[in-house]
Motif scaffolding. Structure first.
Motif, PDB file in Angstrom:
ATOM      1  N   SER A 184      38.761  38.787  29.914  1.00 57.71           N
ATOM      2  CA  SER A 184      39.406  38.684  31.231  1.00 57.71           C
ATOM      3  C   SER A 184      38.584  39.391  32.300  1.00 57.71           C
ATOM      4  O   SER A 184      38.779  39.160  33.492  1.00 57.71           O
ATOM      5  N   GLN A 185      37.654  40.254  31.878  1.00 50.33           N
ATOM      6  CA  GLN A 185      36.782  40.919  32.851  1.00 50.33           C
ATOM      7  C   GLN A 185      35.730  39.966  33.420  1.00 50.33           C
ATOM      8  O   GLN A 185      35.067  40.294  34.404  1.00 50.33           O
ATOM      9  N   PRO A 214      37.937  28.723  39.516  1.00 46.18           N
ATOM     10  CA  PRO A 214      36.721  28.526  40.301  1.00 46.18           C
ATOM     11  C   PRO A 214      35.823  29.758  40.263  1.00 46.18           C
ATOM     12  O   PRO A 214      36.298  30.846  39.978  1.00 46.18           O
ATOM     13  N   GLY A 215      34.541  29.530  40.559  1.00 45.62           N
ATOM     14  CA  GLY A 215      33.624  30.652  40.571  1.00 45.62           C
ATOM     15  C   GLY A 215      32.240  30.212  40.156  1.00 45.62           C
ATOM     16  O   GLY A 215      31.848  29.067  40.362  1.00 45.62           O
ATOM     17  N   PHE A 216      31.502  31.153  39.593  1.00 43.36           N
ATOM     18  CA  PHE A 216      30.190  30.829  39.058  1.00 43.36           C
ATOM     19  C   PHE A 216      30.401  29.941  37.816  1.00 43.36           C
ATOM     20  O   PHE A 216      31.529  29.538  37.538  1.00 43.36           O
ATOM     21  N   ALA A 233      36.690  37.038  34.488  1.00 44.81           N
ATOM     22  CA  ALA A 233      37.454  36.091  35.305  1.00 44.81           C
ATOM     23  C   ALA A 233      37.322  36.341  36.798  1.00 44.81           C
ATOM     24  O   ALA A 233      37.501  35.426  37.593  1.00 44.81           O
ATOM     25  N   GLN A 234      37.007  37.574  37.194  1.00 45.23           N
ATOM     26  CA  GLN A 234      36.878  37.856  38.626  1.00 45.23           C
ATOM     27  C   GLN A 234      35.815  36.958  39.260  1.00 45.23           C
ATOM     28  O   GLN A 234      35.888  36.680  40.453  1.00 45.23           O
ATOM     29  N   CYS A 235      34.809  36.565  38.479  1.00 48.73           N
ATOM     30  CA  CYS A 235      33.712  35.740  39.010  1.00 48.73           C
ATOM     31  C   CYS A 235      33.632  34.354  38.382  1.00 48.73           C
ATOM     32  O   CYS A 235      32.891  33.500  38.871  1.00 48.73           O
ATOM     33  N   HIS A 236      34.341  34.141  37.266  1.00 45.87           N
ATOM     34  CA  HIS A 236      34.251  32.852  36.570  1.00 45.87           C
ATOM     35  C   HIS A 236      35.613  32.176  36.451  1.00 45.87           C
ATOM     36  O   HIS A 236      35.746  31.192  35.734  1.00 45.87           O
ATOM     37  N   GLY A 237      36.613  32.722  37.112  1.00 44.40           N
ATOM     38  CA  GLY A 237      37.946  32.136  37.071  1.00 44.40           C
ATOM     39  C   GLY A 237      38.749  32.611  35.873  1.00 44.40           C
ATOM     40  O   GLY A 237      38.196  33.017  34.853  1.00 44.40           O
ATOM     41  N   THR A 238      40.062  32.533  36.012  1.00 45.75           N
ATOM     42  CA  THR A 238      40.969  32.939  34.947  1.00 45.75           C
ATOM     43  C   THR A 238      40.646  32.157  33.677  1.00 45.75           C
ATOM     44  O   THR A 238      40.487  30.938  33.716  1.00 45.75           O
ATOM     45  N   ASN A 239      40.502  32.861  32.559  1.00 45.19           N
ATOM     46  CA  ASN A 239      40.111  32.259  31.274  1.00 45.19           C
ATOM     47  C   ASN A 239      38.749  31.578  31.328  1.00 45.19           C
ATOM     48  O   ASN A 239      38.459  30.704  30.514  1.00 45.19           O
TER      49      ASN A 239
END
Lengths: 432, 107
Positions: free
Chosen positions: B36-37, B49-51, B39-45
């Motif tokens: 879950s760490q 959205p994100g990288f 997820a801040q940049c790669h989205g939840t799970n």
């Protein structure tokens, strides 16, 4: 077993009582009421992940404002590069996607033995019963020395109306005007934030051709507190002649009416804009749990529990045990990180399990240096031994395993673009 | 006070039974909280959205990428973030993310 004494019997009777409550837990997790106070990055994330991971655990989020306006990217609202709507985050997705209940109001009192929170709502007082209470109120400001009126000399360190005030003052600056800002004494919310602000305001004044206009940075600390290479280069090179940086400038008095400030490094009278960012402390409701010498609430790093095991504090208000000189930063990203550890620990506690010890927390952020370029900062912590200044183990906590800023060649437009990918992902992971 | 040994054994039995049937924690996948760490940049799970999306990627590929980023000289931000975890933690993260269904929104 037949020679139990009376004390053991009472303990066993207590176990039997707890046991009697467990059949509720067994039926599809219909156990557990968690109340969360504060709808910033920490509060929103803990509410979301409790529901995401917790089956039918009931979660109520208490927040006085109808939306959260993120401090993240808010320095770009100051320069009109972004609109306020870009950093305004709603709570409806937490309700519709995750089944979080919302209560608009301000938490005003806690009854720890009764496990009850009192909330002042627009229509009166309400009580909320909880099994676990998570407090994520963010920062409060330490009292200002002198006569400070934030309407005249805004902090803009809680985004929203304050951001608009400061933005309008910056927009009104003319040739030769002086933007004077303070950097609070550490620890404070968002370590790179003040230096980032100095950079984007300087860049704005140059873009608007405000000849001779200056950005004067009065830092209460002995040196730049985050990304020292990137901001050091920005101050001495990129924004040379515009930014003037003064370390060890602790504020002794401020007068908002005359926009004057006295510091241990010197006095400035009649600044054009005085952006006084005060020293900071835990939000008032969290501070009820007791604060340390820096004004923040000590917590257990595995659960974020305070001295009371059913009351947790996450985000900017908490003080995580860490190695000396390697503090856990106060940031929206870190609050999100801590929220997940806290959510997992609460769900385990509701099931009678101990907290997971194999945990890590992290922070990452991007800081604009100009309207086209940004730097970044990364910090990671794992649970384990923490050390004093002499390298001796002083206990358990979140040990900083790694920290670093963007290499010089990465302070560029790619990083500026990545900043929005990061922010939008963080916004969504916390609020959607 | 004589304690009724039958009652305590029944209580013990019922505790065991009830806890045994409580699903939430027993089913917590190892690596879920660590992952879950991301997820801040790669989205939840890891579903955006994100990288780049991480959900459903091969565990060995994810672990290999994370180890490479951890060991090579720092260029990008992930080269730093990967240094924040033990190899055992990186393995747990990779294993967990490989089990998540992709979002279907990948580019």
């Amino acid at each position: 077993m037949s020679n139990f004494n009376r004390r053991q019997f009472l303990q066993a009777a207590g176990a039997a009582t707890a046991c009697a409550a467990l059949p509720r837990a067994a039926s599809a997790n219909t156990y557990g009421r968690v109340v969360v106070v504060g709808g910033g990055f920490g509060g929103a994330t803990v509410a979301k992940y409790l529901r995401l991971w917790g089956g039918d655990v009931q979660v109520t989020l208490v927040e006085p404002n109808p939306t959260h306006i993120a401090c993240i990217l808010s320095n770009l609202v100051l320069t009109s590069a972004l609109s306020m709507s870009r950093i305004t985050l709603g709570y409806s997705a937490l309700q519709t996607n995750h089944g979080v209940s919302l209560m608009q109001g301000r938490a005003i009192a806690i009854d720890p033995p009764g496990k009850r929170l009192t909330v002042q709502t627009p229509t009166g007082q309400e009580s909320l019963d909880y099994d676990h209470l998570v407090l994520a109120p963010g920062i409060d400001f330490a009292p200002a020395p002198g006569l400070w009126d934030p309407n005249l000399t805004p902090h803009a360190w809680q985004a929203g109306e304050q951001t608009t005030r400061l933005k309008n003052q910056i927009a009104a600056m003319r040739n030769g005007d002086r933007f004077v800002m303070t950097v609070p004494k550490s620890p404070y919310r968002c370590p790179p934030g003040p230096y980032e602000r100095a950079c984007v305001v300087a860049d704005y004044l140059k873009a608007k051709r405000r000849t001779g206009a200056k950005v004067i940075v009065l830092d209460a600390n002995p040196s730049i507190q985050a990304e020292p290479e990137a901001f050091g280069r920005a101050f001495s090179d990129t924004h040379r002649g515009v930014i003037q940086y003064f370390p060890n400038a602790q504020v002794q008095s401020i007068d908002s009416a005359s926009r004057s400030i006295v510091t241990s490094a010197g006095t400035i009278n009649n600044a054009t804009v005085l952006n006084y960012i005060p020293n900071q402390k835990a939000g008032a409701i969290a501070a009820l749990l007791g604060v340390n010498s820096t004004g923040f609430v000590p917590v257990n790093p595995l659960t974020y529990a305070t001295a009371i095991s059913t009351i947790h504090v996450i985000g900017d208000s908490c003080a995580v045990p860490a190695s000396d000189g390697k503090a856990v930063p106060k940031s929206g990203h870190m609050a999100n990180s801590e929220a997940k550890v806290c959510a997992d620990a609460i769900l385990r506690a509701l099931n009678g399990e101990a907290a997971d010890q194999n945990i890590a927390t992290s922070s990452a952020c991007y800081s604009p240096i100009t309207a086209r370029t940004a730097s970044w900062l990364s910090a990671n912590f794992i649970y384990g031994d923490i050390y004093d200044a002499n390298g001796k183990v002083k206990g358990k906590g979140m040990h900083r395993l790694d920290i670093g800023e963007a290499p010089g060649q990465r302070v560029n437009n790619d990083s500026y673009q990545e900043m929005f990918t990061w922010a939008d992902s963080l916004f969504a992971d916390s609020f959607v | 006070m004589p304690f009724p040994s039958k009652t305590i054994s029944l209580i013990a039995l019922s505790i065991g039974t009830v806890l045994g049937s409580t699903p939430a924690v027993a089913q917590v996948p190892p690596g879920r909280m660590l992952a879950s760490q991301c997820a801040q940049c790669h989205g939840t799970n890891g579903q955006g959205p994100g990288f780049e999306e991480l959900a459903g990627k091969s565990a060995n590929d994810l672990y290999g990428d994370l180890r490479e980023m951890k060991l090579r000289p720092v260029e990008g931000i992930m080269d730093r973030q990967a240094r924040g975890y033990t190899d055992q933690q990186l393995r747990l993260i990779a294993d967990y993310l490989s089990t998540v269904t992709p979002s279907g929104n990948a580019d």
